[in-house]
Scaffold this motif. Structure first.
Motif, PDB file in Angstrom:
ATOM      1  N   GLU A 251       0.827  -1.208   0.000  1.00  0.00           N
ATOM      2  CA  GLU A 251       0.000   0.000   0.000  1.00  0.00           C
ATOM      3  C   GLU A 251       0.863   1.260   0.000  1.00  0.00           C
ATOM      4  O   GLU A 251       0.526   2.255  -0.662  1.00  0.00           O
ATOM      5  CB  GLU A 251      -0.938  -0.021   1.211  1.00  0.00           C
ATOM      6  CG  GLU A 251      -2.060  -1.048   1.071  1.00  0.00           C
ATOM      7  CD  GLU A 251      -2.891  -1.191   2.329  1.00  0.00           C
ATOM      8  OE1 GLU A 251      -2.395  -0.802   3.417  1.00  0.00           O
ATOM      9  OE2 GLU A 251      -4.029  -1.706   2.233  1.00  0.00           O
ATOM     10  N   ALA A 252       1.999   1.196   0.716  1.00  0.00           N
ATOM     11  CA  ALA A 252       2.924   2.342   0.718  1.00  0.00           C
ATOM     12  C   ALA A 252       3.519   2.552  -0.672  1.00  0.00           C
ATOM     13  O   ALA A 252       3.718   3.694  -1.119  1.00  0.00           O
ATOM     14  CB  ALA A 252       4.039   2.096   1.742  1.00  0.00           C
ATOM     15  N   LEU A 253       3.793   1.446  -1.383  1.00  0.00           N
ATOM     16  CA  LEU A 253       4.345   1.539  -2.734  1.00  0.00           C
ATOM     17  C   LEU A 253       3.317   2.159  -3.686  1.00  0.00           C
ATOM     18  O   LEU A 253       3.660   2.996  -4.538  1.00  0.00           O
ATOM     19  CB  LEU A 253       4.749   0.143  -3.212  1.00  0.00           C
ATOM     20  CG  LEU A 253       5.654   0.030  -4.434  1.00  0.00           C
ATOM     21  CD1 LEU A 253       6.998   0.735  -4.189  1.00  0.00           C
ATOM     22  CD2 LEU A 253       5.896  -1.450  -4.775  1.00  0.00           C
ATOM     23  N   ILE A 254       2.059   1.752  -3.526  1.00  0.00           N
ATOM     24  CA  ILE A 254       0.984   2.328  -4.347  1.00  0.00           C
ATOM     25  C   ILE A 254       0.865   3.834  -4.093  1.00  0.00           C
ATOM     26  O   ILE A 254       0.732   4.636  -5.028  1.00  0.00           O
ATOM     27  CB  ILE A 254      -0.350   1.608  -4.052  1.00  0.00           C
ATOM     28  CG1 ILE A 254      -0.285   0.157  -4.534  1.00  0.00           C
ATOM     29  CG2 ILE A 254      -1.522   2.337  -4.717  1.00  0.00           C
ATOM     30  CD1 ILE A 254      -1.423  -0.719  -4.029  1.00  0.00           C
ATOM     31  N   ASN A 255       0.954   4.220  -2.833  1.00  0.00           N
ATOM     32  CA  ASN A 255       0.881   5.650  -2.486  1.00  0.00           C
ATOM     33  C   ASN A 255       2.090   6.418  -3.014  1.00  0.00           C
ATOM     34  O   ASN A 255       1.957   7.559  -3.483  1.00  0.00           O
ATOM     35  CB  ASN A 255       0.788   5.817  -0.964  1.00  0.00           C
ATOM     36  CG  ASN A 255      -0.561   5.374  -0.423  1.00  0.00           C
ATOM     37  OD1 ASN A 255      -1.563   5.439  -1.122  1.00  0.00           O
ATOM     38  ND2 ASN A 255      -0.575   4.934   0.824  1.00  0.00           N
ATOM     39  N   LYS A 256       3.253   5.781  -2.958  1.00  0.00           N
ATOM     40  CA  LYS A 256       4.484   6.414  -3.437  1.00  0.00           C
ATOM     41  C   LYS A 256       4.355   6.822  -4.901  1.00  0.00           C
ATOM     42  O   LYS A 256       4.807   7.907  -5.299  1.00  0.00           O
ATOM     43  CB  LYS A 256       5.659   5.450  -3.256  1.00  0.00           C
ATOM     44  CG  LYS A 256       6.974   5.925  -3.861  1.00  0.00           C
ATOM     45  CD  LYS A 256       8.048   4.844  -3.737  1.00  0.00           C
ATOM     46  CE  LYS A 256       9.311   5.236  -4.496  1.00  0.00           C
ATOM     47  NZ  LYS A 256      10.353   4.166  -4.415  1.00  0.00           N
ATOM     48  N   TYR A 257       3.737   5.955  -5.700  1.00  0.00           N
ATOM     49  CA  TYR A 257       3.595   6.227  -7.132  1.00  0.00           C
ATOM     50  C   TYR A 257       2.271   6.922  -7.477  1.00  0.00           C
ATOM     51  O   TYR A 257       1.959   7.078  -8.656  1.00  0.00           O
ATOM     52  CB  TYR A 257       3.723   4.923  -7.924  1.00  0.00           C
ATOM     53  CG  TYR A 257       5.108   4.310  -7.853  1.00  0.00           C
ATOM     54  CD1 TYR A 257       6.243   5.060  -8.141  1.00  0.00           C
ATOM     55  CD2 TYR A 257       5.277   2.969  -7.489  1.00  0.00           C
ATOM     56  CE1 TYR A 257       7.508   4.497  -8.080  1.00  0.00           C
ATOM     57  CE2 TYR A 257       6.549   2.398  -7.436  1.00  0.00           C
ATOM     58  CZ  TYR A 257       7.654   3.170  -7.727  1.00  0.00           C
ATOM     59  OH  TYR A 257       8.911   2.617  -7.660  1.00  0.00           O
TER      60      TYR A 257
END
Length: 383
Positions: A251-257
């Motif tokens: 989820e953090a990776l999705i938010n990062k991008y």
């Protein structure tokens, strides 16, 4: 013919999906004329002493028309492999004799996974010949304890036949038994034709992935690859089914991008929800780092969907030009390119042709008859 199946793991009240493929295989074999009986020795971790629903002891039951004998016991020798295998082989010997007295003589024993069922059976000195079907990812993940490895040579080489479910296992097991003597028979798909409701809210091209959210499933790689194409994927989305320890990281990776409007983590899905998402996606993609087979790929092609997988020895047993693309493990650029190519060329994938490929190679009757051919050959050689 009468076959006793000894699975190394199997569905229980505590875990109803563990070894469900073994259960479904015995049921499919019965439909094709094999009298199959199951003997499952289940070891409960001492950590579950006060939480397990299971009772220690020997039981028998009829489950989907199959006679199942179980013995539940606690593993009183954790990590003491020599003592554990002696205890396991003693239990197999004891309950094999009890089941044989009730059911009569068996033509053959079919063991699912050498770790630990075939090791224990080989040590039990039972005269009935056995074959092994190997499924375990422990070989490719290098998770086998050195104390266990020495027992695998005998377990594999004293088997009349050894079947592996994926190409990768051919190489893994060749360390213990001559590769030319191994047989490749894939897992079977037991899903039947079903009507699935259309997703009325779907407006975009949809990639779908499914798996526990663990590192070995490579969901991070899939998100990275989708992000590589985000400027092109203006009308595309990615749905991810599953839950697990990596969810927050993903989820953090999705938010990062900044992909929250394009990538959705669905959480754990029921069988009905899996069917709904398989039916309503355009492409199924899974970037596993380890995969001995990958039954989810079969579920996807059963719905006529093109698939994208990784060269882990499992998906490359399934994927071909008719149904999709295969890429290297952890190759973000290669996966991004494959996703882009399928996205642009989706019309070249014929759903009917994909479904026919699935039916002709992985349906339960096709796979069951391949296994029955092995049974007949072994029994004939035994006279």
């Amino acid at each position: 013919m009468k076959i006793l199946t000894i699975p190394s793991w199997y569905p229980t009240e505590d875990n109803k999906i563990s070894g469900v493929f073994f259960k479904e295989q015995v049921e499919a074999l019965k439909e094709n004329g094999v009298e199959g009986i199951i003997l499952y020795i289940h070891f409960i971790s001492l950590k579950q002493l006060f939480t397990t629903k299971l009772k220690v002891g020997f039981t028998s039951s009829i489950e989907n028309g199959i006679k199942v004998y179980r013995y539940n016991t606690f593993n009183i020798f954790p990590k003491m492999y020599g003592l554990f295998f002696k205890y396991y082989s003693y239990l197999i010997n004891k309950y094999f004799n009890i089941v044989s007295q009730k059911e009569g003589k068996f033509d053959l024993v079919h063991i699912h996974s050498a770790i630990y069922g075939a090791i224990a059976y080989n040590m039990s000195n039972i005269n009935t010949p056995y074959i092994v079907t190997e499924h375990s990812t422990a070989f490719s993940m290098n998770e086998i304890n050195d104390s266990v490895k020495k027992y695998l040579y005998g377990a594999f080489n004293n088997a009349e036949e050894v079947i592996v479910v994926g190409k990768g296992l051919l190489n893994d097991i060749s360390k213990y038994r001559d590769k030319d003597s191994l047989k490749l028979i894939p897992n079977m798909l037991t899903l039947s034709e079903q009507y699935v409701e259309k997703d009325k809210n779907k407006t975009k091209f949809r990639f779908f992935s499914l798996g526990m959210l663990y590192n070995k499933k490579g969901m991070d790689v899939l998100i990275e690859a989708f992000n590589k194409n985000k400027d092109v994927f203006t009308d595309a989305e990615l749905y991810i089914g599953g839950d697990g320890e990596e969810r927050e990281k993903l989820e953090a990776l999705i938010n990062k991008y900044d992909l929250k409007d394009k990538i959705l983590i669905l959480g754990s899905l029921s069988r009905e929800e899996v069917a709904f998402n398989m039916s309503n996606c355009d492409v199924f993609a899974l970037a596993s780092r380890f995969e001995t087979f990958g039954i989810v790929f079969l579920e996807a092609i059963a719905f006529g969907k093109p698939i994208i997988g990784t060269k882990t020895g499992g998906p490359d047993t399934i994927v071909n030009d008719v149904c999709g693309k295969i890429v290297e493990v952890d190759d973000v650029d290669g996966l991004a390119e494959a996703m882009l190519n399928v996205y642009k060329d989706i019309s070249k994938y014929d759903p009917k042709q994909i479904k026919d490929y699935c039916k002709n190679n992985f349906s339960k009757d096709v796979v069951a008859n391949k296994i029955i051919d092995v049974y007949r050959s072994v029994i004939k050689n035994q006279g």
